[in-house]
Design a protein around this motif. Structure first.
Motif, PDB file in Angstrom:
ATOM      1  N   ALA A  98       2.705 -10.307  -3.651  1.00 55.19           N
ATOM      2  CA  ALA A  98       1.531 -10.015  -4.327  1.00 55.19           C
ATOM      3  C   ALA A  98       1.707  -9.765  -5.800  1.00 55.19           C
ATOM      4  O   ALA A  98       0.808  -9.999  -6.494  1.00 55.19           O
ATOM      5  N   GLY A  99       2.902  -9.693  -6.256  1.00 53.25           N
ATOM      6  CA  GLY A  99       3.394  -9.424  -7.654  1.00 53.25           C
ATOM      7  C   GLY A  99       2.875  -8.269  -8.189  1.00 53.25           C
ATOM      8  O   GLY A  99       2.837  -7.778  -9.373  1.00 53.25           O
ATOM      9  N   LEU A 121     -14.110  -6.294  -0.090  1.00 50.19           N
ATOM     10  CA  LEU A 121     -12.875  -7.041   0.455  1.00 50.19           C
ATOM     11  C   LEU A 121     -11.940  -7.071  -0.381  1.00 50.19           C
ATOM     12  O   LEU A 121     -10.696  -7.036  -0.221  1.00 50.19           O
ATOM     13  N   PHE A 122     -11.978  -6.927  -1.760  1.00 51.52           N
ATOM     14  CA  PHE A 122     -11.057  -7.077  -2.689  1.00 51.52           C
ATOM     15  C   PHE A 122     -11.068  -6.181  -3.606  1.00 51.52           C
ATOM     16  O   PHE A 122     -10.477  -5.995  -4.647  1.00 51.52           O
ATOM     17  N   LEU A 123     -11.508  -4.657  -3.226  1.00 55.85           N
ATOM     18  CA  LEU A 123     -11.370  -3.582  -3.921  1.00 55.85           C
ATOM     19  C   LEU A 123      -9.832  -2.896  -3.810  1.00 55.85           C
ATOM     20  O   LEU A 123      -9.442  -2.790  -2.764  1.00 55.85           O
ATOM     21  N   LEU A 124      -9.243  -2.608  -5.006  1.00 57.21           N
ATOM     22  CA  LEU A 124      -7.976  -2.037  -4.963  1.00 57.21           C
ATOM     23  C   LEU A 124      -7.902  -0.943  -3.973  1.00 57.21           C
ATOM     24  O   LEU A 124      -6.833  -0.898  -3.328  1.00 57.21           O
ATOM     25  N   ALA A 125      -8.818   0.102  -4.172  1.00 60.30           N
ATOM     26  CA  ALA A 125      -8.815   1.319  -3.329  1.00 60.30           C
ATOM     27  C   ALA A 125      -8.725   0.730  -1.841  1.00 60.30           C
ATOM     28  O   ALA A 125      -7.847   1.677  -1.213  1.00 60.30           O
ATOM     29  N   LEU A 148      -5.375   1.628   0.798  1.00 59.17           N
ATOM     30  CA  LEU A 148      -5.448   2.403   1.954  1.00 59.17           C
ATOM     31  C   LEU A 148      -5.067   1.263   3.205  1.00 59.17           C
ATOM     32  O   LEU A 148      -4.425   2.017   4.061  1.00 59.17           O
ATOM     33  N   ILE A 149      -5.366   0.126   3.232  1.00 54.31           N
ATOM     34  CA  ILE A 149      -4.893  -0.779   4.227  1.00 54.31           C
ATOM     35  C   ILE A 149      -3.480  -0.851   4.249  1.00 54.31           C
ATOM     36  O   ILE A 149      -2.716  -1.052   5.135  1.00 54.31           O
ATOM     37  N   LYS A 150      -2.761  -1.046   2.956  1.00 48.29           N
ATOM     38  CA  LYS A 150      -1.427  -1.155   2.571  1.00 48.29           C
ATOM     39  C   LYS A 150      -0.834   0.371   3.389  1.00 48.29           C
ATOM     40  O   LYS A 150       0.202   0.012   4.200  1.00 48.29           O
ATOM     41  N   GLU A 151      -1.220   1.294   3.094  1.00 47.71           N
ATOM     42  CA  GLU A 151      -0.644   2.498   3.780  1.00 47.71           C
ATOM     43  C   GLU A 151      -0.900   2.537   5.111  1.00 47.71           C
ATOM     44  O   GLU A 151       0.110   3.214   5.952  1.00 47.71           O
ATOM     45  N   SER A 152      -1.775   2.054   5.680  1.00 47.56           N
ATOM     46  CA  SER A 152      -1.893   2.012   7.204  1.00 47.56           C
ATOM     47  C   SER A 152      -1.279   0.816   7.889  1.00 47.56           C
ATOM     48  O   SER A 152      -0.598   0.987   8.902  1.00 47.56           O
ATOM     49  N   ILE A 175       0.208  -4.123   4.829  1.00 45.26           N
ATOM     50  CA  ILE A 175      -0.174  -5.559   4.194  1.00 45.26           C
ATOM     51  C   ILE A 175      -1.275  -5.344   3.110  1.00 45.26           C
ATOM     52  O   ILE A 175      -1.968  -4.354   2.883  1.00 45.26           O
ATOM     53  N   SER A 176      -1.148  -6.252   2.182  1.00 46.76           N
ATOM     54  CA  SER A 176      -1.826  -6.293   1.156  1.00 46.76           C
ATOM     55  C   SER A 176      -2.097  -7.699   0.478  1.00 46.76           C
ATOM     56  O   SER A 176      -1.632  -8.757   1.054  1.00 46.76           O
ATOM     57  N   TRP A 177      -3.242  -7.798  -0.242  1.00 44.79           N
ATOM     58  CA  TRP A 177      -3.593  -9.020  -0.834  1.00 44.79           C
ATOM     59  C   TRP A 177      -4.302  -8.813  -2.296  1.00 44.79           C
ATOM     60  O   TRP A 177      -4.512  -7.939  -2.862  1.00 44.79           O
TER      61      TRP A 177
END
Lengths: 131, 219
Positions: A96-97, B89-93, B97-101, B104-106
């Protein structure tokens, strides 16, 4: 005659300022988390963290609760890494950078303990407090 | 506080998604069975080509005659729906939280942009609510539940906006934000919000009938 006081006081003021600056740096009191990986490009307000006061209040006696060292998938009991920043090990490994991994390390560490102890901030707005 | 947070950000999230997905499947399947009973021919003349042709023309703003006749409504509803779907769907916060769980991230929206899109959604809710009051032809079709639905849609955005800007009571608003999002998800399959899941099928149905059977445009 008129210029004299100025000439005399200039070195004094300079000395005072120098002392002040030196004491500020010498104290090295950490009052907020400022990992260099985010410096200059922070999205959210910085997180207030009074290092000594926090750990005293939270009754944390081992440095490696946070400043840990791992080997072979296990945390070493007696090793510490307080001379390193978290981002030196938890650098970005995603495509993701953006250093999500570092954020996750901080959030898991801080929020994880707060949730477990049922004390301390857990919502974004409680840590990234607007000045 | 910690217990409530753990509950709304843990078990309730799972429950909300299970009801949302399960409820949507249930509604779709029971609708498919009903269609078979009432108008079995649907399955004969249903055509992917005409279905997509119709969906396309109704999805793109100013492509359908109806949307050309109501340019302002088209503009507002298009901006409203895009912001409504895109922002969460594209909110940083949310991604953090999904990254923490799940680790994964986007890609995420710049926070200023997300802030603006949130205002678009809130303003859209207000616009649609006022429209239901002042336009007689819409008012005729309106009942209380329509306003409740608009409020349900607006609430996660208002509370999210509130806690993001750290206005007084932002901790409570943060919890209410999570909770209202879950309530909204649960309500989608069982209220008029189900047009979200039915849209491709109803549009495809009409498109097929007009395209394959009557050989006319339906937009």
């Amino acid at each position: 005659m008129k210029k004299r006081p100025v000439k005399l006081s200039a070195p004094i003021i300079f000395g005072l300022v120098l002392c002040l600056v030196m004491t500020v740096f010498a104290q090295e009191d950490i009052v907020e988390v400022a990992d260099s990986i985010f410096s200059g490009k922070k999205i959210r307000p910085p997180v207030p963290f009074h290092h000594e006061a926090h750990n005293e209040k939270a009754k944390i006696y081992e440095c490696n609760v946070c400043h840990h060292v791992w080997e072979g998938g296990k945390k070493l009991e007696y090793e510490t890494s307080e001379e390193m920043e978290c981002s030196e090990c938890h650098y970005d490994t995603t495509a993701a950078g953006y250093p999500f991994d570092v954020i996750k390390a901080y959030h898991d560490n801080c929020k994880g303990c707060h949730l477990q102890k049922k004390a301390g901030p857990i919502l974004c707005s409680e840590c990234h407090v607007k000045q | 506080m910690h217990e409530i947070y753990k509950f709304v950000s843990g078990p309730l999230v799972w429950l909300a998604f299970i009801i949302f997905v399960g409820g949507s499947l249930y509604r779709l399947i029971s609708m498919a069975i009903l269609a078979k009973k009432k108008d079995g021919l649907v399955y004969e003349y249903f055509s992917l080509k005409y279905a997509f042709r119709s969906i396309y023309h109704w999805l793109i703003p100013f492509c359908s005659r109806n949307s050309q006749q109501h340019p302002w409504l088209t503009l507002v509803t298009f901006a409203f729906h895009v912001s409504l779907i895109f922002t969460p769907l594209f909110l940083l916060a949310h991604i953090i939280l999904i990254k923490e769980s799940w680790d994964i991230s986007w890609w995420f929206l710049p926070e200023g942009m997300a802030d603006f899109l949130t205002i678009v959604v809130i303003a859209g809710c207000v616009f649609l609510g006022i429209r239901r009051i002042v336009r007689p032809e819409v008012r005729y079709l309106t009942n209380t539940s329509d306003f409740i639905i608009l409020a349900l849609v607006g609430l996660p955005f208002i509370t999210g906006f509130w806690s993001f800007h750290q206005w007084p009571g932002s901790t409570f608003m943060g919890i209410l934000h999570i909770f209202s999002g879950e309530v909204l998800l649960v309500m989608i399959p069982f209220t008029r919000l189900s047009h979200m899941i039915f849209f491709p099928f109803t549009r495809g149905y009409i498109g097929s009938e007009f395209g394959a059977v009557r050989n006319v445009k339906d937009w």
